[in-house]
Every structure is written in C-alpha cells, then in structure tokens.
Design a protein around this motif. Structure first.
Motif, PDB file in Angstrom:
ATOM      1  N   LEU A 262       0.853  -1.193   0.000  1.00 40.25           N
ATOM      2  CA  LEU A 262       0.000   0.000   0.000  1.00 40.25           C
ATOM      3  C   LEU A 262       0.887   1.241   0.000  1.00 40.25           C
ATOM      4  N   LYS A 263       0.311   2.340  -0.443  1.00 37.43           N
ATOM      5  CA  LYS A 263       1.056   3.590  -0.364  1.00 37.43           C
ATOM      6  C   LYS A 263       1.010   4.050   1.090  1.00 37.43           C
ATOM      7  N   LEU A 264       2.201   4.218   1.674  1.00 37.10           N
ATOM      8  CA  LEU A 264       2.265   4.504   3.108  1.00 37.10           C
ATOM      9  C   LEU A 264       1.901   5.951   3.401  1.00 37.10           C
ATOM     10  N   ASP A 267       3.523   8.920   8.601  1.00 40.32           N
ATOM     11  CA  ASP A 267       4.028   8.286   9.819  1.00 40.32           C
ATOM     12  C   ASP A 267       4.551   6.882   9.529  1.00 40.32           C
ATOM     13  N   GLN A 268       3.787   6.142   8.737  1.00 40.35           N
ATOM     14  CA  GLN A 268       4.230   4.795   8.358  1.00 40.35           C
ATOM     15  C   GLN A 268       5.554   4.878   7.599  1.00 40.35           C
ATOM     16  N   GLN A 269       5.617   5.846   6.685  1.00 36.32           N
ATOM     17  CA  GLN A 269       6.825   6.002   5.873  1.00 36.32           C
ATOM     18  C   GLN A 269       8.037   6.273   6.761  1.00 36.32           C
ATOM     19  N   THR A 293      -4.635   1.609  17.733  1.00 38.41           N
ATOM     20  CA  THR A 293      -5.329   0.525  17.029  1.00 38.41           C
ATOM     21  C   THR A 293      -5.809   1.022  15.666  1.00 38.41           C
ATOM     22  N   GLY A 294      -5.544   0.219  14.640  1.00 34.35           N
ATOM     23  CA  GLY A 294      -5.980   0.590  13.299  1.00 34.35           C
ATOM     24  C   GLY A 294      -5.088   1.617  12.633  1.00 34.35           C
ATOM     25  N   SER A 295      -3.842   1.761  13.126  1.00 31.00           N
ATOM     26  CA  SER A 295      -2.942   2.764  12.557  1.00 31.00           C
ATOM     27  C   SER A 295      -2.093   2.192  11.433  1.00 31.00           C
ATOM     28  N   LYS A 297      -0.007  -0.777  11.541  1.00 29.49           N
ATOM     29  CA  LYS A 297       1.274  -1.360  11.938  1.00 29.49           C
ATOM     30  C   LYS A 297       1.633  -2.536  11.028  1.00 29.49           C
ATOM     31  N   THR A 298       0.627  -3.326  10.675  1.00 19.79           N
ATOM     32  CA  THR A 298       0.898  -4.507   9.860  1.00 19.79           C
ATOM     33  C   THR A 298       1.576  -4.134   8.537  1.00 19.79           C
ATOM     34  N   GLU A 299       1.121  -3.054   7.929  1.00 20.09           N
ATOM     35  CA  GLU A 299       1.717  -2.634   6.653  1.00 20.09           C
ATOM     36  C   GLU A 299       3.180  -2.221   6.863  1.00 20.09           C
ATOM     37  N   GLY A 330      -3.124 -14.504   6.337  1.00 19.43           N
ATOM     38  CA  GLY A 330      -3.536 -14.225   4.957  1.00 19.43           C
ATOM     39  C   GLY A 330      -2.809 -13.012   4.404  1.00 19.43           C
ATOM     40  N   ARG A 331      -2.724 -11.964   5.212  1.00 20.30           N
ATOM     41  CA  ARG A 331      -2.066 -10.735   4.744  1.00 20.30           C
ATOM     42  C   ARG A 331      -0.598 -10.976   4.415  1.00 20.30           C
ATOM     43  N   ILE A 332       0.069 -11.757   5.228  1.00 19.12           N
ATOM     44  CA  ILE A 332       1.486 -11.992   5.008  1.00 19.12           C
ATOM     45  C   ILE A 332       1.708 -12.913   3.821  1.00 19.12           C
ATOM     46  N   LEU A 615      -8.241  -8.312  15.047  1.00 17.66           N
ATOM     47  CA  LEU A 615      -9.256  -8.433  14.000  1.00 17.66           C
ATOM     48  C   LEU A 615      -9.489  -7.084  13.323  1.00 17.66           C
ATOM     49  N   ASP A 616      -9.681  -7.146  12.033  1.00 15.89           N
ATOM     50  CA  ASP A 616      -9.854  -5.931  11.238  1.00 15.89           C
ATOM     51  C   ASP A 616     -11.068  -6.109  10.334  1.00 15.89           C
ATOM     52  N   PHE A 617     -12.251  -5.724  10.830  1.00 20.41           N
ATOM     53  CA  PHE A 617     -13.490  -5.856  10.058  1.00 20.41           C
ATOM     54  C   PHE A 617     -14.144  -4.485   9.907  1.00 20.41           C
ATOM     55  N   GLY A 652     -10.527  -0.962  20.021  1.00 14.32           N
ATOM     56  CA  GLY A 652      -9.914  -0.699  18.727  1.00 14.32           C
ATOM     57  C   GLY A 652     -10.485  -1.518  17.583  1.00 14.32           C
ATOM     58  N   ARG A 653     -11.341  -2.497  17.868  1.00 11.93           N
ATOM     59  CA  ARG A 653     -11.963  -3.268  16.788  1.00 11.93           C
ATOM     60  C   ARG A 653     -13.093  -2.484  16.144  1.00 11.93           C
ATOM     61  N   ALA A 654     -13.574  -1.424  16.809  1.00 12.52           N
ATOM     62  CA  ALA A 654     -14.741  -0.701  16.305  1.00 12.52           C
ATOM     63  C   ALA A 654     -14.342   0.470  15.417  1.00 12.52           C
ATOM     64  N   GLY A 655     -15.114   0.671  14.371  1.00 10.48           N
ATOM     65  CA  GLY A 655     -14.966   1.862  13.537  1.00 10.48           C
ATOM     66  C   GLY A 655     -13.635   1.980  12.839  1.00 10.48           C
ATOM     67  N   ARG A 656     -13.130   0.880  12.287  1.00 10.76           N
ATOM     68  CA  ARG A 656     -11.811   0.922  11.649  1.00 10.76           C
ATOM     69  C   ARG A 656     -11.860   1.450  10.239  1.00 10.76           C
ATOM     70  N   ALA A 657     -13.055   1.459   9.635  1.00  9.58           N
ATOM     71  CA  ALA A 657     -13.139   1.983   8.262  1.00  9.58           C
ATOM     72  C   ALA A 657     -13.938   3.282   8.273  1.00  9.58           C
TER      73      ALA A 657
END
Ligand SMILES: Nc1ncnc2c1ncn2[C@@H]1O[C@H](COP(=O)(O)OP(=O)(O)OP(=O)(O)O)[C@@H](O)[C@H]1O
Ligand SMILES: [Zn+2]
Ligand SMILES: [Zn+2]
Length: 799
Positions: A262-264, A267-269, A293-295, A297-299, A330-332, A615-617, A652-657
């Motif tokens: 993804l394009k970072l 902060d991620q960059q 949460t939801g920032s 980190k995985t990317e 799955g992501r990895i 979880l990321d839903f 942190g599972r709520a409202g991620r999108a």
C-alpha cells in the motif's frame, strides 16, 4: 583423533557440561556439532546433542566411542547452540532442556527414519545399505561405522533422502476425486438425455468434455456447484469413476490472492525508513513501534520484511497465539507467497516438521509464528518483529521459562539486525526503555485515513444492577438494536480472566484487598480464607459486604454460553457467533468463525479474549465489554496494565473503516484509573499513572524480580526448605534486596505437592546469579526427598 562433546539427555547440574566421546576414525570429519547421537552412559545408552568437536579432552580416563548417530545432519545450528548456552544461564534451566525446546515437537519424541535412494543406480551401487530396495529403515543400531560413513557421504552429496516416520505416517489426508469413465462421444450422447434444467449434471458433463484427462477433486467440484449427490448420480450412470487421492499437507487452509504494497502515509513512511536503514546498515537497533489501534502497523511490518528480503536476508515475525488469526496470516502470505513458513500449535506434528524443514533447508525466507518460532533456524536474519509485544503469551510458563523478547534480542545481536516491538499498548518495561533511549520510539499516532478512534462510554453496573438483572445494560442493548437495524456488526467481549477466584459485592462493587499491599485477595474455598500472595496476609471470607452490609457478595462472572443464550433471547432475529475455547477446539473452527463473521454472515460475534485483538473488520461499529472488572481484581501487580490493554485493544476493533465506532464498557469500578484512561484511550496518561504505582510499590520496571518456587509432597518440608533458602538469600544478598515470603501459592496443593514461593525484588545484585545457582545445586541434593526448586527470572506475576 576427534572427540565429540555431548550434552546428554539427563537434566542435572552434573550433566549441564558436555561429556567427551570418541568419534570413530572412519567417521572423522563427517560428524558435526548440532547432530544428535546415542552414547553409552553407565549401563545405559542415552541420546545427546553434540555441541562441539575437539581434538582433546579434559577427561583423564579412557574415552568411550559414540554408539550411533540419531541425525544425519545437524538439527541445531551453531547460532542456536550458542543461544542454548546463554538461555540456560538466563532461565536457570539445563542446556539439554533448552536444546530440546528449540526442536519442533515431533522431533523431540522417538521416531524412525527411512533412507530413500534417489535413483536405482544409487540403490544398486550401495547393496549393503539398500539390499535391492529403494527404501529402507534407518536402523542405526546395526550400522558399522564404515557403513555410517558411507551413508553420511550419500546424504551430503544429495544422493539419498532421509524421511522421518512422522512425515510418512502422519495420517495422509485422503480426498474423493473423479475421472472420466466414458468416451467423449458417449458423454455427448448422454448430455442429450439429461434434462436441461438439471444444471449441475449438464455442468459436470461439460467439464468432462472440456478437460477429458483431468482428475477432479470433489472439493473443487463443490465450488462449481456440483455436489456429491450429483457425482453419485454420475457415477451410477457410468460417466465417472471415483478414486481417493492423497492431499499434500498444507497448513495454509486457503489459497490467497497476491497483494501489492500500500502507499504509506507519512508516519508509516517514517517508521519504515528508519527500520529499513537499520536493516541495510546491519544495525542492532531495537525499535518500539507504538501505534494506536488501526494505525496500520501490519503494513509497516510487511514493507520492512520486503526490504530485508530484497537484501537477500530473512525475516522472523512473532505474534501471540490468539492473534494468529487467518486474517494476519492471509495478509502476510498474500504479500510473500510460498516464501512464508508458519509455526504454531494448531499444526499437526507432521505439518510442523514440514515447515521446520523448509526453514532449515533455506527454502522459507519469512517465518510467522508464535512464541516457540523464535527458535526458527533461519540463517542470515535481517529483521525480527514482535507484534503485540506486551502480550503475556511471550513468556513461557514452564521450564525453560524464557521471555521471547529477550531471545529475539539475543538473536538480533548475533545477526546484527534490528528488532521491531509493536503495540498499541506497549508493556511498561518496553516503554520505559524507549524513554531512556535504549529503544528507539516510532509512533503512529493516528488511525489510517485519520479515522476517529471510537467513542467510549462507561456504564456503571452498580446502578444497572439495581434496576434489572440482565448482563446487558440498557444503553448497550439499545445500541445493539440500533446496529442490527442498520445492518452493522457488533463484537461483545466477555472477560473471563480470574473469573472465579475473587470476591465482589454486587451492590457496591467492593472487592476485598490486602491491608498491607495494593492487591486484591484471592479466594481459597477449601480453607475458607482470602489470602494475599504478596505478604501472606489471611482473613476469613466475609458473608456480608464490609462496606455496604449487602449479602450479595460472592463470585463474580458468567459463562459465554449463558451470555449467548441471553443475547439470542433479547435479539431473536440476530445471527450470533460464539468464539471461546469450547467452540474453537476443532481444527479450522477458528478460521470458520472468523470467515463467517468477515463475510457478514453473522451480526454479533461474542467471545472471550480471543476476539479482543488483531481483528480488522470494516463493518464492526459497536463493541461491548460485558465485565471490565474481572482482570482488575486479579491479585496481580500487572492487573491494571492488563485491563487497560485489553479494553484499548477490544475498543480498537470498532470503527476501523469509514463508519464511526462506538464502545460500551460495563464495569463495577467506573472510577478506576485503568478504566477511566481506557475510555479516552490515553496511553500516555496511563503510562505516567501506572509508572507512579509501580514506583511506589517497588515493582517492575523499577525493580527486577525473581520468583523461587519450592514444592514437595510434604507441606512442612516445603515450608522448612523455603525458610532455609530465605536465610541463605538473606545472608548472601545485599541489604538492598527485598525478599518476600515464603508464602503458599494461590493453589497450594497440585497433584498432592505443596507449593511455596519467595519473591526477590532488586535493583543491583551482582552476585544474584551465583547465589541462585548455588540454591539450585543445593536443592538437587535434596531431590531424593521429593523437593523441587524452580526459578523464574522476571516472572509475569507473583502468583
Ligand atoms: N497506507 C495505507 N493506506 C490505506 N490503508 C491502509 C494503509 N495501511 C494500512 N491500511 C489498512 O488499515 C487497516 C488497519 O491496519 P492494521 O490492521 O495494520 O492496523 P494495526 O495498527 O495493526 O491495528 P491493531 O493494533 O488494531 O491490530 C487495515 O485494513 C489496513 O489494510
Ligand atoms: Zn457492598
Ligand atoms: Zn498483602
């Protein structure tokens, strides 16, 4: 003359140093460190690990030769041999236990091997080994050293294959498959007779005609809408013939699509650049990646791993058991494909061995796994990542009691590579090190696309309980109805930690605490007392609440099954999924539940700690925590940290999108700082507050700690020995050391053994290691009387 230095499989202090054995001349140069051997030991033959090969021995007497080879190649590499030595010292355990911990489960047990000739030529050239067969049992007891030498040569030059019985005999998975039985012409004729509305049959005929030579798995046919009842009919009509085929074990249950980086964001960059530059320049830097949460980190992890791979190096990523969800795997996998090996406890012995082999042979470049994967035999490591670094599953509870973070740091130092510790709620230890500049702090302060953190409300259950007896407060049930109407999803967490071991008043929320320590008391039903495990204070279990005189004082808690029933009753149209130890016992059930929820085939996911993290839903807009308190009342100095962490994670599972999230936390302690600060998800203030508590209580990270546990079948003996140890410690440690105990453990008797403990808190005790080694050595001599002493360096709790 070559001599093998062998750590034998007898865990005692006397055998913690290697014994010398002669390597027969004709095996000279072929046997190497890291192989396991059988050696004579007294009247017996036992297994051991070769840790070094020397040309001299300290031993004065006549050396015995090794009896046979267990492995034909090293199963522990040089790095891990050195690590085992360090770890044994660090965890007060024996080298043999450390070495064994490093091997995948299946290899520790007894197993047989098969030698397989890679060609008929090789078979015929080595009649003494193969006797005309392509495959023979590796019967090490009967090989002369000449023959062994020959076998080792064949193995080294890749002319034979060695297979372990566990990979051969681990039950193969058989699947139904079908092949065309009729000629294409005959099939065409058949299709004239099949009704045109028999779609599945028509579809099958077309498949058979289009791919006349293919073998179709029933599982593949199912995906095309051709069920087993259709194939049964087809079989009866003679179109196809059924066979069974063996499936290759594949721990990745599903295939995944390739994903692109993804394009970072900025902060991620910034984080990725710092990590990558450390990898490029072989800096042994430790980063603390603190991201809400939801920032994303995985990317950050994924792109840092990609960079290490681009340099031709390997990467290790560790995750806690409960977050090793199909989602993260799955992501990895979708980024790195078949270069990924996976190590976790849900794999069968056979699968785990296969994955370990792929790593050991250098095929797999990225390893994702739980705690024990920190020993994955990756060479040329470029990066180690520990996700959710604060998680308690990173500490092994039994011998050897290692902390994964420390092992990871050791390996990173060995490989001159960086470590990334990631978390939304770092452990106080790690954060304190970052503040001191020992670790470098990287921050992701915002959610992706600047989505807001969810709005959190705290519900005072004391007030609720006065009104009704439902597990769900009015506010939470109203919110659930609202989301159900909007077709959004809901997560309900039932916190079960410490569920029945403490007492609470249902009317005023009072939890009995120790007068001397800031810790709640543990209930001992057998003795009818409330005990403090820090100072030994005891008091009777009260019948009425000492604070408000209510009689409704008792165990606090409820099971997830009960909750499920209540929820279904209140919301009869809602589709509810439950995830707890009971519903995830079967293999693959974890994935099935998550997939179902992810595909929005359920409205409410209800469960224990398992659903709190990772979880990321996007459709989840509401999170409810049924009982925030049970972790809080646990008699543990980390209980506030655990509570804050859990509430922050699950919120942190709520409202991620795109849709905003909302959270309700039900509690009997609305004023507790861990709950108050979880409401604002204010890690900074929590850190500052909790550090003061730790400072005043002389707890980590201000103090180092060691826990000594003694046990024996006789309670008096256990207590007496522990007092003797206490006196020895007092005489040998400085006056600055704080020694607590001995006190009986929470569960004093297990399996008819009585357990007592001593806690040492200290800041600077240069002789501590030597003193504790002496305690161990002395206790060994008393082992005959059934006494056992275990030492836990930096224990997770004092229970
Ligand atoms: N640069 C990016 N651009 C767009 N989307 C992104 C980016 N980085 C991450 N995401 C998406 O944002 C979501 C949250 O990311 P992720 O799950 O990695 O967060 P996290 O920090 O690990 O959260 P948690 O600690 O709560 O598990 C994911 O769906 C991810 O695909
Ligand atoms: Zn009360
Ligand atoms: Zn106390």
């Amino acid at each position: 003359m070559q001599i093998a230095q062998v750590i034998v499989d007898i865990p005692t202090s006397q055998t913690n140093n290697p014994f010398s054995y002669l390597i027969p001349d004709n095996l000279s140069g072929q046997v190497s460190p890291g192989m396991r051997v059988q050696v004579p030991f007294g009247p017996r033959k036992i297994t051991g690990f070769i840790v070094a090969i020397t040309d001299r021995s300290e031993f004065q007497g006549k050396l015995k030769p090794i009896s046979s080879l267990v492995d034909l190649y090293p199963v522990i590499n040089q790095e891990l041999l050195e690590l085992a030595t360090w770890m044994a010292g660090q965890t007060y355990s024996f080298k043999i236990n450390c070495l064994q911990t490093m091997l995948p489960g299946g290899m520790r047990t007894k197993f047989k091997k098969k030698l397989i000739a890679k060609s008929d030529q090789i078979r015929d050239d080595n009649p003494q080994i193969f006797a005309g067969q392509n495959e023979v049992d590796y019967d090490r007891a009967h090989y002369s050293s000449n023959l062994l030498s020959q076998i080792l040569n064949l193995q080294k030059t890749d002319q034979i294959k060695v297979e372990y019985e566990l990979t051969i005999h681990a039950k193969p998975v058989m699947m139904a498959a079908f092949k065309r039985q009729m000629t294409p012409e005959a099939l065409k004729a058949e299709s004239q007779h099949v009704r045109s509305n028999a779609i599945a049959q028509q579809h099958l005929l077309k498949l058979l005609l289009d791919h006349p030579d293919e073998q179709f798995l029933q599982s593949k046919l199912n995906q095309k809408g051709i069920s087993s009842s259709t194939t049964r009919v087809a079989e009866q009509r003679g179109w196809i013939k059924k066979t069974q085929v063996r499936q290759i074990r594949n721990p990745f249950l599903r295939s995944v699509k390739k994903s692109q980086p993804l394009k970072l964001n900025a902060d991620q960059q910034a984080a990725v650049s710092q990590i990558n530059s450390a990898t490029s320049t072989k800096q042994n830097q430790i980063f603390l990646l603190e991201g809400v949460t939801g920032s994303g980190k995985t990317e950050v992890y994924l792109q840092s791993i990609a960079h290490a791979l681009s340099l031709g190096r390997t990467a290790l990523m560790l995750v806690p058991e409960i977050t090793l969800t199909p989602q993260i795997v799955g992501r990895i996998r979708s980024r790195f494909g078949d270069q990924v090996a996976m190590l976790h406890s849900a794999l069968s012995n056979g699968e785990r061995f296969d994955e370990w082999q792929r790593i050991n042979s250098g095929q797999a470049k990225v390893v994702v796994g739980v705690r024990s994967a920190v020993f994955a035999p990756l060479t040329n490591l470029g990066l180690i990542i520990i996700d959710e670094e604060h998680d308690s599953s990173y500490k092994q509870a039994d011998n050897p009691r290692y902390q994964t973070r420390d092992v990871a740091k050791w390996r990173a130092a060995y490989h001159h590579c960086p470590v990334v510790l990631g978390s939304a709620t770092p452990s106080l230890e790690s954060r304190a090190r970052a503040m001191k500049g020992v670790y470098r702090l990287l921050r992701l302060p915002h959610r992706i696309n600047r989505h807001a953190l969810p709005h959190v409300s705290i519900i005072d259950m004391k007030i609720e309980m006065a009104k009704h007896h439902s597990a769900l407060s009015t506010a939470l049930s109203t919110a659930i109805s609202d989301r159900l109407a909007k077709h959004e999803q809901i997560i309900l967490l039932l916190n079960r930690r410490g569920y029945s071991s403490f007492l609470m008043c249902r009317d005023c929320g009072y939890v009995p605490r120790c007068p001397n320590c800031d810790i709640s008391l543990t209930m001992h039903k057998d003795t009818g007392t409330l005990d403090c495990h820090y100072c030994g204070h005891k008091e009777p279990i009260p019948r009425v609440c000492p604070q408000c005189h209510s009689k409704r004082i008792g165990h606090y808690g409820m099971g997830s099954q009960q909750l499920e029933e209540q929820v279904k009753e209140m919301f009869p149209t809602a589709r509810v999924l439950r995830m707890d130890v009971d519903t995830t016992r079967r293999k693959g059930s974890h994935e099935a539940i998550i997939d179902k929820f992810g595909a929005h085939k359920a409205d409410i996911l209800l469960g224990t700690q398992m659903i709190a993290k990772g979880l990321d839903f996007p459709e989840v807009t509401l999170v409810g925590v049924l009982n925030a308190d049970s972790a809080l009342a646990f008699p543990d100095f980390r209980s506030s940290e655990r509570t804050f962490e859990l509430l922050t994670q699950v919120s942190g599972r709520a409202g991620r999108a795109d849709k905003t999230g909302e959270v309700f936390i039900q509690t009997f302690n609305p004023d507790h700082y861990a709950i108050q600060l979880a409401q604002t998800q204010d890690y900074e203030r929590f850190y500052a507050t909790e550090m003061r508590v730790r400072h005043d209580g002389k707890y980590p990270p201000y103090y180092f700690t060691v826990k000594l546990t003694g046990s024996s079948p006789n309670e008096n003996q256990t207590a007496a020995e522990m007092y003797a140890i206490l006196n020895f410690l007092k005489a040998n440690l400085s006056k600055m050391a704080i020694i607590l105990g001995p006190t009986p453990k929470t569960i004093t008797r297990i399996n008819n053994r009585y357990y007592y403990q001593i806690i040492i808190k200290y800041q600077n005790e240069p002789h501590l290691k030597a003193v504790l080694d002496q305690v161990l050595l002395k206790s060994q001599k008393k082992q005959r009387h059934g006494l056992q002493i275990a030492i836990d360096n930096e224990p997770l709790d004092f229970m």
